[in-house]
Design an enzyme around this catalytic site. Sequence first.
Site, PDB file in Angstrom:
ATOM      1  N   HIS A 192       0.817  -1.220   0.000  1.00  0.00           N
ATOM      2  CA  HIS A 192       0.000   0.000   0.000  1.00  0.00           C
ATOM      3  C   HIS A 192       0.852   1.272   0.000  1.00  0.00           C
ATOM      4  O   HIS A 192       0.453   2.276  -0.562  1.00  0.00           O
ATOM      5  CB  HIS A 192      -0.944   0.015   1.210  1.00  0.00           C
ATOM      6  CG  HIS A 192      -0.215   0.038   2.518  1.00  0.00           C
ATOM      7  ND1 HIS A 192       0.297  -1.110   3.109  1.00  0.00           N
ATOM      8  CD2 HIS A 192       0.103   1.058   3.340  1.00  0.00           C
ATOM      9  CE1 HIS A 192       0.895  -0.783   4.243  1.00  0.00           C
ATOM     10  NE2 HIS A 192       0.791   0.517   4.410  1.00  0.00           N
ATOM     11  N   HIS A 211      27.984  -2.758 -12.483  1.00  0.00           N
ATOM     12  CA  HIS A 211      29.078  -3.351 -11.710  1.00  0.00           C
ATOM     13  C   HIS A 211      28.658  -4.531 -10.844  1.00  0.00           C
ATOM     14  O   HIS A 211      29.471  -5.412 -10.566  1.00  0.00           O
ATOM     15  CB  HIS A 211      29.718  -2.304 -10.805  1.00  0.00           C
ATOM     16  CG  HIS A 211      30.603  -1.357 -11.543  1.00  0.00           C
ATOM     17  ND1 HIS A 211      31.371  -0.426 -10.903  1.00  0.00           N
ATOM     18  CD2 HIS A 211      30.843  -1.177 -12.866  1.00  0.00           C
ATOM     19  CE1 HIS A 211      32.053   0.284 -11.791  1.00  0.00           C
ATOM     20  NE2 HIS A 211      31.735  -0.157 -12.985  1.00  0.00           N
ATOM     21  N   GLY A 245      11.191   1.903   0.884  1.00  0.00           N
ATOM     22  CA  GLY A 245      12.040   1.076   0.030  1.00  0.00           C
ATOM     23  C   GLY A 245      12.931   0.144   0.822  1.00  0.00           C
ATOM     24  O   GLY A 245      13.442  -0.846   0.290  1.00  0.00           O
ATOM     25  N   ARG A 287      36.710  -8.604 -13.143  1.00  0.00           N
ATOM     26  CA  ARG A 287      36.651  -8.132 -11.755  1.00  0.00           C
ATOM     27  C   ARG A 287      35.218  -7.978 -11.265  1.00  0.00           C
ATOM     28  O   ARG A 287      34.908  -8.258 -10.121  1.00  0.00           O
ATOM     29  CB  ARG A 287      37.433  -6.840 -11.563  1.00  0.00           C
ATOM     30  CG  ARG A 287      36.843  -5.631 -12.215  1.00  0.00           C
ATOM     31  CD  ARG A 287      37.769  -4.423 -12.046  1.00  0.00           C
ATOM     32  NE  ARG A 287      37.233  -3.302 -12.766  1.00  0.00           N
ATOM     33  CZ  ARG A 287      37.114  -2.085 -12.268  1.00  0.00           C
ATOM     34  NH1 ARG A 287      37.533  -1.837 -11.045  1.00  0.00           N
ATOM     35  NH2 ARG A 287      36.601  -1.121 -12.983  1.00  0.00           N
ATOM     36  N   CYS A 319       7.881   0.010  -1.566  1.00  0.00           N
ATOM     37  CA  CYS A 319       7.110   0.188  -0.339  1.00  0.00           C
ATOM     38  C   CYS A 319       7.254   1.659   0.053  1.00  0.00           C
ATOM     39  O   CYS A 319       7.721   2.467  -0.752  1.00  0.00           O
ATOM     40  CB  CYS A 319       7.560  -0.764   0.775  1.00  0.00           C
ATOM     41  SG  CYS A 319       9.225  -0.519   1.422  1.00  0.00           S
ATOM     42  N   GLY A 320       6.878   2.017   1.241  1.00  0.00           N
ATOM     43  CA  GLY A 320       6.942   3.421   1.632  1.00  0.00           C
ATOM     44  C   GLY A 320       8.344   3.989   1.621  1.00  0.00           C
ATOM     45  O   GLY A 320       8.617   5.022   1.020  1.00  0.00           O
ATOM     46  N   GLY A 365      12.148  -1.844   3.464  1.00  0.00           N
ATOM     47  CA  GLY A 365      11.535  -3.142   3.746  1.00  0.00           C
ATOM     48  C   GLY A 365      11.604  -4.102   2.575  1.00  0.00           C
ATOM     49  O   GLY A 365      11.993  -5.263   2.741  1.00  0.00           O
TER      50      GLY A 365
END
Length: 146
Positions: A9, A99, A69, A134, A66-67, A71
């Site tokens: 939500h 990378h 980010g 690398r 999410c609100g 979580g």
Amino acid sequence: MRVAFGTDHGGLAIKDSVLDAIRELGHAPLDLGAHALDPADDYPDFAVLVGEAVQSGRADRGIAVCGSGVGVALAAGKLRGIRACLCHDTYSAAQGVVHDDMNVLCLGARVIGPELAKALVRAFLTAEFDGGERFQRRVNKVNALD
């Protein structure tokens, strides 16, 4: 490219912008919800749906919202083979792919607005993993942590 998308939500405010940006780039979104506002839904459920879509090959990359980010980044990153990162700037959204072979972009809808969300999606989806020795060595080390 098939792009899995999921939000709780807290991310519904930028859902349409993210889906529009995916389509504008010529990619097919796999909309895993939320499809309606439900303040009782839980971000891990949507992060797992996105991560599993990438794991299974139903999607090439994923975007979880999410609100904050945070979580969805924590939850998606628990899944084997998922390299999920929270990004609120275009440099990180692209460089994470180039990378680090990031395969799930995590966004916080209460931190960024719809236009920045579109820019982040464009940066993420137009970037390609460098594949140099690398960079691959480092990704292999990260994958070994699974």
